[in-house]
Design a protein around this motif. Structure first.
Motif, PDB file in Angstrom:
ATOM      1  N   HIS B  24      53.782  45.182  41.747  1.00 10.97           N
ATOM      2  CA  HIS B  24      52.742  45.747  40.881  1.00 10.97           C
ATOM      3  C   HIS B  24      53.275  46.897  40.038  1.00 10.97           C
ATOM      4  CE1 HIS B  24      49.086  43.573  41.719  1.00 10.97           C
ATOM      5  NE2 HIS B  24      49.194  43.725  43.024  1.00 10.97           N
ATOM      6  N   VAL B  50      39.926  43.787  41.170  1.00 10.06           N
ATOM      7  CA  VAL B  50      39.802  44.261  42.536  1.00 10.06           C
ATOM      8  C   VAL B  50      40.924  43.580  43.303  1.00 10.06           C
ATOM      9  CG1 VAL B  50      38.338  44.382  44.567  1.00 10.06           C
ATOM     10  CG2 VAL B  50      37.345  44.646  42.304  1.00 10.06           C
ATOM     11  N   CYS B  52      45.096  45.066  45.006  1.00 13.38           N
ATOM     12  CA  CYS B  52      45.914  46.274  45.137  1.00 13.38           C
ATOM     13  C   CYS B  52      45.984  47.061  43.828  1.00 13.38           C
ATOM     14  CB  CYS B  52      47.321  45.926  45.607  1.00 13.38           C
ATOM     15  SG  CYS B  52      47.391  45.728  47.400  1.00 13.38           S
ATOM     16  N   HIS B  69      35.263  41.918  41.433  1.00  9.15           N
ATOM     17  CA  HIS B  69      36.313  41.011  41.907  1.00  9.15           C
ATOM     18  C   HIS B  69      36.196  39.633  41.225  1.00  9.15           C
ATOM     19  CE1 HIS B  69      39.411  39.547  44.460  1.00  9.15           C
ATOM     20  NE2 HIS B  69      38.658  38.963  45.368  1.00  9.15           N
ATOM     21  N   ASP B  94      46.217  37.102  42.453  1.00 13.90           N
ATOM     22  CA  ASP B  94      45.946  35.673  42.626  1.00 13.90           C
ATOM     23  C   ASP B  94      44.595  35.399  43.269  1.00 13.90           C
ATOM     24  OD1 ASP B  94      46.943  36.798  44.941  1.00 13.90           O
ATOM     25  OD2 ASP B  94      48.745  35.587  44.987  1.00 13.90           O
ATOM     26  N   GLY B  95      44.154  36.302  44.142  1.00 15.10           N
ATOM     27  CA  GLY B  95      42.816  36.122  44.698  1.00 15.10           C
ATOM     28  C   GLY B  95      41.776  36.326  43.617  1.00 15.10           C
ATOM     29  N   ASP B  96      41.946  37.411  42.903  1.00 12.08           N
ATOM     30  CA  ASP B  96      41.007  37.762  41.837  1.00 12.08           C
ATOM     31  C   ASP B  96      40.935  36.678  40.772  1.00 12.08           C
ATOM     32  OD1 ASP B  96      39.576  40.437  40.941  1.00 12.08           O
ATOM     33  OD2 ASP B  96      40.521  39.637  39.132  1.00 12.08           O
ATOM     34  N   ASN B 122      51.328  36.992  44.086  1.00 20.81           N
ATOM     35  CA  ASN B 122      52.118  37.390  45.253  1.00 20.81           C
ATOM     36  C   ASN B 122      51.785  36.533  46.466  1.00 20.81           C
ATOM     37  OD1 ASN B 122      49.660  38.426  45.911  1.00 20.81           O
ATOM     38  ND2 ASN B 122      50.290  40.570  45.875  1.00 20.81           N
ATOM     39  N   ILE B 124      49.329  36.069  48.195  1.00 24.96           N
ATOM     40  CA  ILE B 124      48.659  36.715  49.326  1.00 24.96           C
ATOM     41  C   ILE B 124      47.555  37.615  48.803  1.00 24.96           C
ATOM     42  CG2 ILE B 124      49.947  38.930  49.462  1.00 24.96           C
ATOM     43  CD1 ILE B 124      49.685  36.776  52.540  1.00 24.96           C
ATOM     44  N   TYR B 125      46.606  37.944  49.654  1.00 20.56           N
ATOM     45  CA  TYR B 125      45.649  39.006  49.363  1.00 20.56           C
ATOM     46  C   TYR B 125      46.264  40.308  49.845  1.00 20.56           C
ATOM     47  CZ  TYR B 125      41.883  35.746  48.262  1.00 20.56           C
ATOM     48  OH  TYR B 125      41.106  34.790  47.674  1.00 20.56           O
ATOM     49  N   GLY B 126      46.820  41.060  48.902  1.00 18.13           N
ATOM     50  CA  GLY B 126      47.486  42.286  49.291  1.00 18.13           C
ATOM     51  C   GLY B 126      46.498  43.330  49.783  1.00 18.13           C
ATOM     52  N   MET B 127      45.530  43.622  48.954  1.00 15.85           N
ATOM     53  CA  MET B 127      44.653  44.757  49.244  1.00 15.85           C
ATOM     54  C   MET B 127      43.918  44.640  50.567  1.00 15.85           C
ATOM     55  SD  MET B 127      41.541  46.328  47.131  1.00 15.85           S
ATOM     56  CE  MET B 127      41.749  48.017  46.627  1.00 15.85           C
TER      57      MET B 127
ATOM     58  N   GLU C  86      25.364  41.363  42.027  1.00 15.94           N
ATOM     59  CA  GLU C  86      26.590  42.141  42.216  1.00 15.94           C
ATOM     60  C   GLU C  86      26.896  42.921  40.938  1.00 15.94           C
ATOM     61  OE1 GLU C  86      30.358  40.417  41.846  1.00 15.94           O
ATOM     62  OE2 GLU C  86      31.310  41.635  43.399  1.00 15.94           O
TER      63      GLU C  86
ATOM     64  N   TYR E  26      34.962  34.729  53.105  1.00 15.91           N
ATOM     65  CA  TYR E  26      35.918  35.207  52.116  1.00 15.91           C
ATOM     66  C   TYR E  26      36.264  36.641  52.505  1.00 15.91           C
ATOM     67  CZ  TYR E  26      37.973  36.097  47.513  1.00 15.91           C
ATOM     68  OH  TYR E  26      38.835  36.393  46.497  1.00 15.91           O
ATOM     69  N   PRO E  27      37.548  37.012  52.452  1.00 19.46           N
ATOM     70  CA  PRO E  27      37.941  38.335  52.950  1.00 19.46           C
ATOM     71  C   PRO E  27      37.261  39.486  52.205  1.00 19.46           C
ATOM     72  CG  PRO E  27      39.877  36.953  52.594  1.00 19.46           C
ATOM     73  CD  PRO E  27      38.705  36.228  52.010  1.00 19.46           C
ATOM     74  N   GLU E  55      32.462  34.174  47.935  1.00 16.33           N
ATOM     75  CA  GLU E  55      31.263  34.324  48.759  1.00 16.33           C
ATOM     76  C   GLU E  55      30.202  33.309  48.365  1.00 16.33           C
ATOM     77  OE1 GLU E  55      32.794  36.743  47.204  1.00 16.33           O
ATOM     78  OE2 GLU E  55      33.344  38.288  48.657  1.00 16.33           O
TER      79      GLU E  55
HETATM   80  C1  LIG Z   1      32.994  40.281  45.793  1.00 16.38           C
HETATM   81  C2  LIG Z   1      34.160  40.777  46.556  1.00 16.38           C
HETATM   82  N1  LIG Z   1      34.722  39.976  47.451  1.00 16.38           N
HETATM   83  C3  LIG Z   1      35.789  40.382  48.167  1.00 16.38           C
HETATM   84  C4  LIG Z   1      36.293  41.630  47.984  1.00 16.38           C
HETATM   85  C5  LIG Z   1      37.463  42.094  48.826  1.00 16.38           C
HETATM   86  N2  LIG Z   1      38.734  42.006  48.158  1.00 16.38           N
HETATM   87  C6  LIG Z   1      39.262  43.070  47.567  1.00 16.38           C
HETATM   88  S1  LIG Z   1      40.733  42.738  46.859  1.00 16.38           S
HETATM   89  C7  LIG Z   1      40.701  41.144  47.393  1.00 16.38           C
HETATM   90  C8  LIG Z   1      41.806  40.185  47.145  1.00 16.38           C
HETATM   91  C9  LIG Z   1      43.012  40.801  46.675  1.00 16.38           C
HETATM   92  O1  LIG Z   1      43.989  39.843  46.471  1.00 16.38           O
HETATM   93  P1  LIG Z   1      44.649  39.593  45.078  1.00 16.38           P
HETATM   94  O2  LIG Z   1      43.618  39.350  44.053  1.00 16.38           O
HETATM   95  O3  LIG Z   1      45.644  38.525  45.271  1.00 16.38           O
HETATM   96  O4  LIG Z   1      45.333  40.978  44.701  1.00 16.38           O
HETATM   97  P2  LIG Z   1      46.561  41.678  45.425  1.00 16.38           P
HETATM   98  O5  LIG Z   1      45.966  42.745  46.265  1.00 16.38           O
HETATM   99  O6  LIG Z   1      47.299  40.650  46.196  1.00 16.38           O
HETATM  100  O7  LIG Z   1      47.347  42.216  44.291  1.00 16.38           O
HETATM  101  C10 LIG Z   1      39.537  40.900  48.087  1.00 16.38           C
HETATM  102  C11 LIG Z   1      39.214  39.605  48.664  1.00 16.38           C
HETATM  103  C12 LIG Z   1      35.658  42.462  47.053  1.00 16.38           C
HETATM  104  N3  LIG Z   1      36.063  43.711  46.830  1.00 16.38           N
HETATM  105  N4  LIG Z   1      34.616  42.005  46.347  1.00 16.38           N
END
Ligand SMILES: Cc1ncc(C[n+]2csc(CCOP(=O)(O)OP(=O)(O)O)c2C)c(N)n1
Ligand SMILES: Cc1ncc(C[n+]2csc(CCOP(=O)(O)OP(=O)(O)O)c2C)c(N)n1
Ligand code: SF4
Ligand code: SF4
Ligand code: SF4
Ligand code: SF4
Ligand code: SF4
Ligand code: SF4
Ligand SMILES: [Mg+2]
Ligand SMILES: [Mg+2]
Lengths: 75, 246, 346, 179, 346, 246, 179, 75
Positions: B24, B50, B52, B69, B94-96, B122, B124-127, C86, E26-27, E55
């Protein structure tokens, strides 16, 4: 830390360094290493082995994720 | 004496909260350098995800907004449509981008929004500390795939660039990495090209950056760099995936 | 000159006259005419119209456009508004002004497309997460559908807070004569937070994430102070025959129209009945109701729901007088006769 | 004066137009008026219907539950609505599309007009609604014919302006049928 | 034998012991341990675990699994729960049983990840659209995190209604000794509506769309009747020292724990203080509170929010006695000392 | 004498609420015939969308559930995961599947859920009376594109099959039409193959059906059939887009 | 008996493990106990800290705002927490990572132990937390060493079982250091 | 409507027909047409021109969106 005049120079921001060693791996001169001291964040930070040997190529800057390095060069 | 490499103006002095070696920080700097070089800092608006990189607004020295997010593409669309002469980009994990935000990603791309998307893959879900991402490789252990990602249960790693390449709205898609100098320099080139295209109203571009996340991969940084080089690029080959102007 | 106009379209025209610069929405009955109207008129006016891929996208486009400093709006109906919760919480947290329109339909779930008032709780208490409030306005005629967008934008900008117009399928679908009165289209309130590029100023950020110790609590205290000011200054309602009336009807929107007829009918029968119609549902006109607890003998709340606003009426009355309720849920509409009967029961 | 009516028929028979036209005419005369469509937009088929209220006083609920008048353009609408009509209410039916036996048990004021037939004779079956409207206005002159014609001019513009004439004719035909 | 367990994991294990057949989630912090725990344990038990793409997807997977007749659950935290509001309204409308867990964090917007109780309105009044209710349970210890899923499933199935466990980041993250008591894992209530293929019976449909005239209103009347039964039969709370106490503290979840300490401290000081802890937030323990209005001189509601449950306390007290409030929003937590001070002020 | 063509057992006697000539009715029947032919009526669970086909549960003679707009893939996933031996399918319009439901569509496909998706592409929002769909052709007038769909404002018609073909989780994707006998017969074949594959646990399949919507296209039925034949198939070519077993 | 403590240090120094171990030991002794981590999961960097409460009576709030004891493993944690310590409270600091001057103004009971140094000598710098724990338990025997050892056996199993010994040794070393 | 024995037959469910004429277009024998009568839904429904000419090919069934046609054939 003000670099000396007219010499290839590198400035290391100790507090920004996280000791990841990306720069250490990358320096073509093998001129960087992890130091003994720990900064406020708790990381050993890097130091230059031999200032003379640095050619200001900037590769260490390029790979540093924390912008902890600054490179100066003769004009 | 002159500074030849130093913190770009588009970065603040605030220290990153990222883990040592995290991609990052690297990509933040590359984006900042590009914005400096294009001279658009004062008309740039970034959208932080949303993930890391949620604190990106602290690290960049231009206007930045948060987005819920997965919704940066929608937020970017809202901004760009009302301020078409500003430089608008999203920065997403990647999650976002590919999980919760898949619909917004596909549709902003398909509309050909004249924005730039910086996509940090990455795997993975880092944060949230290490859950499976849509890009997690098969077999990879994460905190939600404790026995390794099983395609029968959790499907396959998604190739975002290839997916978006099928959409008529996308102009430029490239996949890069930041695991070594060469790749870093390449990544910067790609990012620069993407921003230049936006400046020239050439449409939607996305730069995917394979990025190391040592703590959540359970690897050392060195192992992580190797993992990017050997495993990730196998699933996610580097290079230009689409360039309608090429 | 009067013009026959549909509620949904009047709202669209009202928003345009109020200076709305960007509309983002996703089709849903019974508000489609609004989206469709905007798809034509906004382009004619060279403003931004975008049919988004979903309600989620729409609310976040509004978030973006609002952050960029323009008057932005979205509209939907009940299920679509649920999907925006949200985003609304984020906008309230980020203190972003905007107009959100809910032309309510019968619920829960997919329900039906009749008019309804069953999203009162969602609108006024916060269907999203966290301690926040929307300012909520309730139109009951086509004229108000036209005039309220300007009021909504003004309030939104003054307080940097999203404002919802809580309409319903009836007032959305009805055609009535209305007058295109002049409405305010200036941008109210300061713009020192707007993101439009940092030329000549320090960069800005918009965020609701506040991780530093105590920061989020402090932010909440600030928000609560703002809400207190709004509660003190912006309670609005319309009172008809309430002075010295024995029975006060309390109703908003379409049900207030029925109550109006019922009130007239009751008064013809010699019953002492008045009508209090909240124009703001949040802040709820607590003061006006509390004042009436002196003279009134009882309150009757009428809703097109199973009973939601009645809780706020009860809280305002605080046990001083009995509060009755009559309502019909699921798209049913109380009739004049039914209300009359309820009045006579008291 | 207060008139509450429901117009009902198949989708495509111009139910909404009939109601809107009446509302427009009433507005031109300075009356209070509401038009409320039963917007079955999310259901295909079935019948369309709309409520119109015209009054000298402010109008509360725009929904008509017990109409003073029913304008019925087809059989299913009759089946669905006739029971709602007020005692002493007025029923105007398009007798072309309604079976005579269906009207047997309806004792209230029924005015039958073969609206579709008349419209067809006029050259456009789609103006059956106007024929029925004409008949209604003869029985209950809630608005003046001139206002309706003026309203037609407001509502039928652009490409549709050419339809004004046939609509006027149809209204007149219906008006004159009812004697 | 006691076991040291984290709240989130205890809830997971409790759900598994209660027979949960499918988990979709979902985490999101601060509930990640629950999703992670299920990702391992559900597979070990050969049950269904799926990390959904969002979600929205999760709640609709739960809708599907519940329609197919199994005990299904999902969990999230505040922003994620906002995204589930449409789905929850559908499930309530379709009368589908399921368990939804909200481990609340600070809001509004992205807020922070501290524990919070600011989603009370959303949970109890209906953050989604239409007249519906979730049954809402509030755990305040790891032991209850373990035991409540079984109660939740039983209520859900008995009434064919989604049930929410409204926890918070504190009770989710805390580790405490707990006992793995035996919990009920049978499927309660009839299954004559389950979709599992129409072999040997007529086909079934599950829907909330009711377009026929009056059908949706009728359905709402049916739902309201059910809610009335639930309100009469399922109000649950825990009372400590409430008989003859002058001041009644009302608090749930983590804030009830702090109130417990404050109550002990106050009583040591000779103050007559009792604690009423709602176990069900909906139905709210109105009866228990109303009863106490005879003996109590005042009520003090304590929340980790700007004041939400206090409205229900006021509605229950209905003006008979003063109702005070003390709360801290945005992830702040009232301390024993602060509460004591508030008690002394009364 | 013997009935050779008649209402399949999998259909009820309830009359459709669709407009005359609407493709939905046709596809409903084809699905029902296939389910009859495969003998799986008593173990089939259908998921109806929000769209004109929302009342599908009235027309099919097997278990059917509603799903919120766009979420049928998630609902199907929930059902199939807990009842893996049932035949589970979704039936969705283009708004439902490709606009609001894009994320759920992509992810169910990517997970390779062993379900069948019947996708009715009529290039319009039928139920809400004629707004633009993600598949609306460029230049097409709808109630929300009164001046015709403009790619600069509203992007491009999305080719769903082509998009999903990039995902490793998809097994069989075919595009068909129901504008004439030949195409109808072909559509049935494709639907049958898709359901057969599900029976054999062969993974995710989606059949896209180009379908006429005369009233909202503002065309007569005949013009609509021609529009499908000439305009729609140009943008959406018929045929097998992907078949991993071919 | 009621003991409220906060353990704080860098992420990676085993703050959470220290707290959990203590809680586990307290539970084994039948005490009421709560462990509450400051779960900074969504923030990288900074310090980690956890609250532990051990009591003979039921525990209300699990958050410790004014600790009886602070176990501090690094400098930033000292800066952040020392002001929260109760009057008469006990401070255990890892003196290897804390500058001596930082302790000057702290008049309360300070117990310095060069935990990182000792740990390094024992062959694993990561058990500095256990050294500090040992020191703490000597000063405040809230749980018995035997319970802690038993707890170690419960928490360190499988692949980690091999680490029990070094942890025990470290606790002992810290315990004995404090004389 | 019970079809006569041992003849190719077609049954039209008048109430289901919406008069879309898809079958009319499709019948290879041009053997179907829209009738004069209107059903309950308000649609003119189709009728067969000449029962004899129908060969039970079923194409009309195939294209009918409303399952308004049934085809019988000799065994
Ligand atoms: C609506 C909602 N769902 C879930 C989360 C929790 N959350 C925060 S960051 C994240 C995923 C982060 O992964 P990524 O997008 O890959 O970013 P990285 O941290 O890997 O750079 C999640 C699931 C949130 N904040 N809001
Ligand atoms: C959340 C939500 N948003 C919007 C709607 C309104 N709505 C109902 S159907 C529909 C689209 C229908 O189009 P499509 O999916 O293409 O189906 P079709 O009717 O064309 O077959 C929409 C937007 C809704 N019911 N719920
Ligand atoms: S500038 Fe080049 S030579 Fe000098 S330290 Fe950096 S990498 Fe090494
Ligand atoms: S790359 Fe940067 S952070 Fe990493 S060791 Fe070198 S200077 Fe430090
Ligand atoms: S967790 Fe991974 S992505 Fe996040 S900061 Fe650390 S290395 Fe970077
Ligand atoms: S509107 Fe279109 S899709 Fe809907 S029933 Fe009519 S023809 Fe079919
Ligand atoms: S079965 Fe064949 S021949 Fe007979 S009517 Fe139908 S299409 Fe014509
Ligand atoms: S295809 Fe079917 S509905 Fe259409 S006209 Fe023929 S029989 Fe009637
Ligand atoms: Mg990631
Ligand atoms: Mg469609």
């Amino acid at each position: 830390m003000k670099p000396k005049e007219s010499m290839p120079k590198i400035v290391i921001y100790e507090q920004k360094c996280k000791g990841c060693e990306l720069c250490v791996i990358t320096c073509p001169k093998k001129n960087l290493r992890l130091g003994q001291k720990i900064n406020k964040k708790g990381y050993h930070y890097i130091e230059i082995v031999d200032l003379e040997k640095c050619n200001s190529c900037g590769l260490c800057y390029q790979v540093c994720p924390d912008v902890a390095i600054e490179i100066w060069k003769d004009k | 004496m002159k500074k030849v490499y130093c913190k770009p103006e588009s970065m603040t002095d605030i220290e990153h909260k990222y883990c040592p070696g995290c991609g990052h920080g690297l990509v933040h700097r590359l984006v900042a350098e590009v914005i400096d070089e294009l001279g658009v800092r004062e008309r740039t608006i970034g959208i932080a995800p949303v993930g890391c990189a949620v604190f990106a607004y602290d690290y960049w020295n231009f206007d930045v907004t948060e987005a819920p997010h997965g919704r940066p593409p929608a937020v970017a669309t809202g901004i760009k449509r009302v301020l078409p002469d500003r430089i608008v980009f999203t920065y997403q994990g990647d999650g976002d981008l590919a999980a919760i935000g898949m619909a917004e990603t596909v549709h902003a791309a398909n509309r050909g929004e004249n924005i730039t998307v910086i996509f940090i893959n990455n795997a993975i879900y880092g944060m949230t500390t290490g859950q499976m991402a849509p890009t997690t490789l098969l077999g990879m252990k994460t905190t939600t795939t404790p026995f390794g990602r099983d395609k029968n249960l959790a499907g396959y790693p998604i190739k975002v660039c290839e997916l978006l390449a099928t959409l008529a709205g996308t102009a430029y898609l490239e996949r890069c990495a930041v695991n070594n100098v060469k790749n870093i320099i390449n990544t910067k080139k790609a990012i620069k090209k993407a921003f230049e295209m936006q400046k020239e109203n050439k449409g939607y571009s996305l730069i995917e950056v394979l990025s190391q996340c040592p703590p959540n991969w359970g690897l050392s940084l060195k192992e992580s760099l190797k993992f990017v080089q050997e495993d990730m690029t196998k699933q996610f080959p580097l290079g230009v995936i689409k360039d309608i102007y090429a | 000159m009067k013009k026959l106009m549909k509620g949904n379209e009047a709202l669209g025209e009202g928003a345009i006259k109020a200076g709305c610069a960007a509309y983002f929405g996703y089709p849903i009955t019974p508000q489609n005419e609004l989206t469709e109207y905007m798809s034509k008129r906004m382009l004619e006016e060279k403003r931004v119209f975008l049919q988004s891929e979903s309600e989620l996208a729409a609310i976040n486009m509004v978030l973006g456009a609002s952050a960029a400093g323009v008057k932005a709006m979205t509209s939907s109906s009940s299920p679509g508004i649920s999907l925006k919760q949200e985003g609304l919480s984020y906008m309230a947290g980020c203190e972003l002004p905007a107009l959100i329109v809910n032309v309510q339909r019968g619920g829960p779930g997919l329900g039906n497309i009749a008019g309804s008032q069953a999203d009162y709780f969602q609108a006024t208490k916060g269907g999203g997460h966290g301690d926040y409030h929307l300012i909520v306005l309730a139109p009951s005629s086509v004229q108000e559908m036209f005039e309220m967008p300007a009021q909504a934008f003004a309030l939104a900008e003054k307080y940097r807070n999203p404002v919802m117009i809580l309409a319903d399928g009836v007032v959305g679908q009805i055609l009535e004569p209305m007058e295109e009165v002049k409405v305010d289209s200036t941008y109210h309130g300061d713009r020192s937070w707007v993101l439009d590029g940092c030329q000549g100023r320090a960069p800005r950020k918009i965020r609701s994430l506040l991780m530093e110790e105590g920061a989020l609590e402090e932010h909440n205290i600030k928000l609560q102070k703002k809400y207190k000011v709004i509660k003190e200054q912006e309670q609005r309602c319309q009172k008809q025959n309430t002075e010295k009336a024995d029975i006060i009807l309390v109703a908003y929107g379409t049900s207030a129209r029925v109550c109006y007829s019922a009130m007239l009918a009751a008064r013809k029968k010699g019953l002492s009945v008045g009508l209090l119609r909240p124009l703001t549902l949040w802040p709820f006109p607590v003061k006006a109701i509390a004042e009436l607890t002196g003279t009134a003998k009882a309150f009757l709340t009428v809703e097109m729901s199973a009973g939601q606003m009645v809780e706020d009426v009860k809280l305002a009355v605080n046990g001083r007088k009995p509060v009755h309720f009559y309502g019909r849920a699921g798209g049913g509409m109380p009739t004049e006769e039914e209300i009359l009967k309820e009045i006579e029961k008291i | 004066m207060r008139e509450e009516l429901i117009v009902a028929g198949f989708g495509g028979q111009g139910v909404m137009f009939t109601g809107t036209l009446l509302a427009q005419a009433a507005m031109l005369e300075g009356k209070f008026v509401t038009f409320f469509p039963a917007y079955g937009a999310e259901v295909r088929g079935g019948t369309a219907n709309a409520s119109v209220i015209i009054s000298d006083e402010e109008i509360g609920s725009p929904l008509v539950s017990a109409p003073d008048t029913l304008i019925i353009l087809n059989q299913p609408s009759l089946d669905r609505f006739h029971r709602k009509l007020k005692k002493e209410g007025q029923l105007v039916v398009n007798s072309t599309l309604v079976q005579p036996e269906a009207l047997k048990n309806i004792v209230q004021g029924v005015s039958q007009v073969p609206a579709s037939e008349i419209a067809e004779q006029l050259g456009n079956i789609r103006v059956a609604n106007m024929v029925a409207l004409g008949t209604y206005l003869k029985i209950k002159p809630v608005v003046k014919l001139s206002s309706v014609n003026e309203a037609l001019a407001t509502l039928l513009t652009g490409k549709k302006a050419g339809l004004q004439e046939i609509n006027k004719k149809a209204i007149k035909a219906g008006y004159e049928f009812s004697k």
